[in-house]
Design an enzyme around this catalytic site. Sequence first.
Site, PDB file in Angstrom:
ATOM      1  N   ARG A  68       0.860  -1.184   0.000  1.00  0.00           N
ATOM      2  CA  ARG A  68       0.000   0.000   0.000  1.00  0.00           C
ATOM      3  C   ARG A  68       0.900   1.239   0.000  1.00  0.00           C
ATOM      4  O   ARG A  68       1.709   1.437   0.886  1.00  0.00           O
ATOM      5  CB  ARG A  68      -0.984  -0.005   1.163  1.00  0.00           C
TER       6      ARG A  68
ATOM      7  N   HIS B 248      -2.520   3.644   6.187  1.00  0.00           N
ATOM      8  CA  HIS B 248      -3.508   2.582   6.391  1.00  0.00           C
ATOM      9  C   HIS B 248      -4.919   3.117   6.155  1.00  0.00           C
ATOM     10  O   HIS B 248      -5.752   2.462   5.533  1.00  0.00           O
ATOM     11  CB  HIS B 248      -3.405   2.020   7.805  1.00  0.00           C
TER      12      HIS B 248
ATOM     13  N   TYR C  23       5.965   4.539  11.173  1.00  0.00           N
ATOM     14  CA  TYR C  23       6.423   3.162  11.317  1.00  0.00           C
ATOM     15  C   TYR C  23       7.089   2.580  10.068  1.00  0.00           C
ATOM     16  O   TYR C  23       7.484   1.421  10.063  1.00  0.00           O
ATOM     17  CB  TYR C  23       5.276   2.247  11.763  1.00  0.00           C
TER      18      TYR C  23
END
Length: 291
Positions: A220, A224, A233
Amino acid sequence: RIYELMIFVRAFDQKAFNMQRQGRIGTYIQIKGQEASQIGSVIPLRDDDWLFPIYRDSGMLIARKHPIVQVLQYWGGDERGLKSPDNVNNFPIAIPVATQVPHAVGAGFAAKLRGTKQVSAVYFGEGATSKGDFHEAMNFAGVFNVPVVFICENNQYAISVPRKKQTHAETIAQKSIAYGFEGIQVDGMDVFAVYKAAKEAVEKARNGNGPTLIECFTYRMCDHSTSDDASKYRSKEEVEQWVRKDPIDRLEKYMRKKSLLDDAYKESVLNKSKDIIEKSVTEFEKLSPPD
């Protein structure tokens, strides 16, 4: 057709993201980077096959004839948008992780008992393979030789948890071995690889030869969700490395080599897509809110 769908889905994805930022819809889950995994795997299905999508599968629903107005309606907070069109068997988007996997196996088992030759296709992320629902469904599908295709969109992160912290298995695909049926890992950024694997799995299931687990190794290229900040992250370098594998860029390079794409056609496809999307947005914003 595949190229035009991928372009359309990416244009929709960007528009929906913009609308969320403008307060015109609620939370939105982007697709960017996973177009090949979604479009390549859904094309081999018949309209009467059962489709069980997750929250990142708006593009797949659009490819399965789900009206854009209804997709926007759902992301605008009205679940009536998930009502499947007549003669197309799209189940509603599943938000809870992995709960749709047993449902898909149940639908496939029912099709087998009724002798309808329908196939059930279920989508999930790699994080879902850590849930008990996934393993129970896989076991049932193997034991009863259910006509189901399990499609894992392994985009490397379960929200912020990297795949390497999800499982000690070398691949997601090999998890099928324990349940007695075939698993295959494909390059999820290559629409041809995904299409070939899905087509063979669908035909196998339809012919009574049981389930398949397909792991689409994808990424992706976005957060998210619209409430996430992926820079917390994962590194900029990692994202840039995957962006170079962009599934649409790869397809366009191939098409240009085969003289199937030029600038005029590319511009025409994008403009046509944007026009259809804008008309759908106008129609969506005229809808009455739910009671």
